[in-house]
Design a protein around this motif. Structure first.
Motif, PDB file in Angstrom:
ATOM      1  N   GLY A   8      22.250  -1.076-118.900  1.00 26.30           N
ATOM      2  CA  GLY A   8      21.614   0.065-118.660  1.00 26.30           C
ATOM      3  C   GLY A   8      22.677   0.694-117.337  1.00 26.30           C
ATOM      4  N   CYS A   9      23.316  -0.064-116.717  1.00 29.44           N
ATOM      5  CA  CYS A   9      24.382  -0.130-114.897  1.00 29.44           C
ATOM      6  C   CYS A   9      25.680   0.400-115.760  1.00 29.44           C
ATOM      7  CB  CYS A   9      24.572  -0.959-114.665  1.00 29.44           C
ATOM      8  SG  CYS A   9      23.178  -1.926-113.727  1.00 29.44           S
ATOM      9  N   LEU A  10      25.651   0.210-116.691  1.00 29.66           N
ATOM     10  CA  LEU A  10      26.999   0.009-117.714  1.00 29.66           C
ATOM     11  C   LEU A  10      27.359   1.433-118.091  1.00 29.66           C
ATOM     12  CD1 LEU A  10      27.953  -2.816-119.938  1.00 29.66           C
ATOM     13  CD2 LEU A  10      29.404  -1.768-117.743  1.00 29.66           C
ATOM     14  N   VAL A  11      25.573   2.523-118.432  1.00 29.10           N
ATOM     15  CA  VAL A  11      25.132   3.424-119.235  1.00 29.10           C
ATOM     16  C   VAL A  11      25.892   4.683-117.732  1.00 29.10           C
ATOM     17  CG1 VAL A  11      24.089   4.977-119.799  1.00 29.10           C
ATOM     18  CG2 VAL A  11      24.856   2.416-121.615  1.00 29.10           C
ATOM     19  N   ALA A  12      24.664   4.272-117.141  1.00 22.51           N
ATOM     20  CA  ALA A  12      24.681   5.094-115.735  1.00 22.51           C
ATOM     21  C   ALA A  12      25.441   5.128-114.973  1.00 22.51           C
ATOM     22  CB  ALA A  12      23.809   4.344-114.942  1.00 22.51           C
ATOM     23  N   GLY A  13      26.686   4.541-115.153  1.00 20.94           N
ATOM     24  CA  GLY A  13      28.028   4.158-113.983  1.00 20.94           C
ATOM     25  C   GLY A  13      29.072   5.101-114.956  1.00 20.94           C
ATOM     26  N   GLY A  14      29.014   4.926-116.291  1.00 16.96           N
ATOM     27  CA  GLY A  14      29.853   6.135-116.775  1.00 16.96           C
ATOM     28  C   GLY A  14      29.858   7.060-116.821  1.00 16.96           C
ATOM     29  N   LEU A  15      28.308   7.695-117.193  1.00 15.61           N
ATOM     30  CA  LEU A  15      28.166   9.026-116.810  1.00 15.61           C
ATOM     31  C   LEU A  15      28.351   8.886-115.684  1.00 15.61           C
ATOM     32  CD1 LEU A  15      24.574   8.769-118.671  1.00 15.61           C
ATOM     33  CD2 LEU A  15      25.936   9.964-119.289  1.00 15.61           C
ATOM     34  N   LEU A  16      27.856   9.048-114.682  1.00 13.47           N
ATOM     35  CA  LEU A  16      28.233   8.983-113.195  1.00 13.47           C
ATOM     36  C   LEU A  16      29.818   9.450-113.010  1.00 13.47           C
ATOM     37  CD1 LEU A  16      25.991   7.240-111.092  1.00 13.47           C
ATOM     38  CD2 LEU A  16      26.062   9.689-111.008  1.00 13.47           C
ATOM     39  N   SER A  17      31.161   8.368-113.352  1.00 18.09           N
ATOM     40  CA  SER A  17      32.078   8.702-113.159  1.00 18.09           C
ATOM     41  C   SER A  17      32.802   9.607-114.831  1.00 18.09           C
ATOM     42  CB  SER A  17      32.515   7.706-114.313  1.00 18.09           C
ATOM     43  OG  SER A  17      32.351   6.655-113.514  1.00 18.09           O
ATOM     44  N   LEU A  18      32.014  10.577-115.766  1.00 19.18           N
ATOM     45  CA  LEU A  18      32.046  11.882-116.629  1.00 19.18           C
ATOM     46  C   LEU A  18      31.630  12.494-115.477  1.00 19.18           C
ATOM     47  CD1 LEU A  18      32.936  13.081-119.073  1.00 19.18           C
ATOM     48  CD2 LEU A  18      30.369  12.672-119.592  1.00 19.18           C
ATOM     49  N   ALA A  19      30.382  13.054-114.763  1.00 19.86           N
ATOM     50  CA  ALA A  19      29.905  13.903-113.873  1.00 19.86           C
ATOM     51  C   ALA A  19      31.205  13.756-113.168  1.00 19.86           C
ATOM     52  CB  ALA A  19      28.944  13.713-113.491  1.00 19.86           C
ATOM     53  N   ALA A  20      31.775  12.830-112.297  1.00 19.27           N
ATOM     54  CA  ALA A  20      32.567  13.233-111.276  1.00 19.27           C
ATOM     55  C   ALA A  20      33.905  13.723-111.162  1.00 19.27           C
ATOM     56  CB  ALA A  20      33.690  11.927-110.549  1.00 19.27           C
ATOM     57  N   GLY A  21      34.875  13.714-112.943  1.00 17.96           N
ATOM     58  CA  GLY A  21      35.886  13.687-113.173  1.00 17.96           C
ATOM     59  C   GLY A  21      34.763  15.677-113.633  1.00 17.96           C
ATOM     60  N   ILE A  22      33.947  16.046-114.385  1.00 22.26           N
ATOM     61  CA  ILE A  22      33.935  17.205-114.914  1.00 22.26           C
ATOM     62  C   ILE A  22      33.656  17.749-113.300  1.00 22.26           C
ATOM     63  CG2 ILE A  22      31.858  18.880-115.856  1.00 22.26           C
ATOM     64  CD1 ILE A  22      31.755  16.089-117.801  1.00 22.26           C
ATOM     65  N   GLY A  23      33.878  17.408-112.148  1.00 19.04           N
ATOM     66  CA  GLY A  23      33.349  18.267-110.835  1.00 19.04           C
ATOM     67  C   GLY A  23      34.302  18.267-110.227  1.00 19.04           C
ATOM     68  N   VAL A  24      35.093  17.505-110.204  1.00 17.78           N
ATOM     69  CA  VAL A  24      36.850  17.356-110.105  1.00 17.78           C
ATOM     70  C   VAL A  24      37.296  18.665-110.730  1.00 17.78           C
ATOM     71  CG1 VAL A  24      39.172  16.767-109.784  1.00 17.78           C
ATOM     72  CG2 VAL A  24      37.385  15.313-109.521  1.00 17.78           C
ATOM     73  N   LEU A  25      37.596  18.864-112.022  1.00 17.62           N
ATOM     74  CA  LEU A  25      37.613  19.791-112.939  1.00 17.62           C
ATOM     75  C   LEU A  25      36.872  21.351-112.826  1.00 17.62           C
ATOM     76  CD1 LEU A  25      38.669  18.580-116.287  1.00 17.62           C
ATOM     77  CD2 LEU A  25      40.077  18.941-114.831  1.00 17.62           C
ATOM     78  N   ARG A  26      35.446  21.603-112.209  1.00 19.14           N
ATOM     79  CA  ARG A  26      34.950  22.770-112.112  1.00 19.14           C
ATOM     80  C   ARG A  26      35.010  23.118-110.931  1.00 19.14           C
ATOM     81  NH1 ARG A  26      34.057  25.431-116.881  1.00 19.14           N
ATOM     82  NH2 ARG A  26      31.709  26.215-115.334  1.00 19.14           N
ATOM     83  N   PHE A  27      34.839  22.352-110.029  1.00 19.85           N
ATOM     84  CA  PHE A  27      35.017  22.549-109.074  1.00 19.85           C
ATOM     85  C   PHE A  27      35.715  23.698-108.033  1.00 19.85           C
ATOM     86  CE2 PHE A  27      31.376  19.555-107.568  1.00 19.85           C
ATOM     87  CZ  PHE A  27      30.391  20.027-108.260  1.00 19.85           C
ATOM     88  N   PRO A  28      35.337  24.710-107.321  1.00 20.57           N
ATOM     89  CA  PRO A  28      36.932  25.500-107.044  1.00 20.57           C
ATOM     90  C   PRO A  28      37.201  25.321-105.656  1.00 20.57           C
ATOM     91  CG  PRO A  28      35.106  26.356-106.508  1.00 20.57           C
ATOM     92  CD  PRO A  28      33.998  25.266-106.927  1.00 20.57           C
ATOM     93  N   ASP A  29      36.532  24.722-104.883  1.00 15.09           N
ATOM     94  CA  ASP A  29      37.165  24.429-103.625  1.00 15.09           C
ATOM     95  C   ASP A  29      37.659  22.828-103.391  1.00 15.09           C
ATOM     96  OD1 ASP A  29      38.151  24.960-100.655  1.00 15.09           O
ATOM     97  OD2 ASP A  29      36.175  24.508 -99.721  1.00 15.09           O
ATOM     98  N   VAL A  30      38.799  23.026-102.670  1.00 17.88           N
ATOM     99  CA  VAL A  30      38.863  21.518-102.282  1.00 17.88           C
ATOM    100  C   VAL A  30      38.161  20.595-101.341  1.00 17.88           C
ATOM    101  CG1 VAL A  30      40.918  20.454-100.934  1.00 17.88           C
ATOM    102  CG2 VAL A  30      41.509  21.925-101.633  1.00 17.88           C
TER     103      VAL A  30
END
Length: 112
Positions: A8-30
């Protein structure tokens, strides 16, 4: 039970890391990108490390995992602050979005 909790920790950590990667690509400001690159990514890595520790359970492995976690907690906030300061000083921050601008109040920031 520890294996299921580790999974469960591995899945949750993977999802949070994926969300971080998507946020870096999608957010407009530094500053938004910096936030996405540090907050969920650090928690994601810590959850991944907790999952690995729960799966391995040997003292040597857990000791190494603790060292990696401490290093991650020590370096990510410092790197985020340095990126934020560099972006501010180079004028890449939209100052209308800031609630408080302490650097401009002290005369260290660039003129708007």
């Amino acid at each position: 039970m520890a294996d299921w909790l580790g999974a469960g920790c591995l899945v949750a950590g993977g999802l949070l890391s994926l969300a971080a990667g998507i946020g870096v690509l999608r957010f407009p400001d530094v500053l938004d990108r910096m936030h996405a690159a540090t907050k969920p990514q650090v928690l994601g890595v810590l959850l991944l490390l907790a999952g690995v520790a729960l799966r391995l359970r040997t003292p040597d492995d857990v000791g190494m995992i603790v060292l990696v976690a401490v290093f991650q907690l020590a370096t990510a906030p410092v790197a985020a602050q340095m990126v934020g300061r560099a972006a501010y000083r180079s004028g890449r921050v939209d100052r209308s979005l800031l609630d408080a601008d302490e650097l401009a109040d002290e005369g260290r920031g660039r003129a708007p």
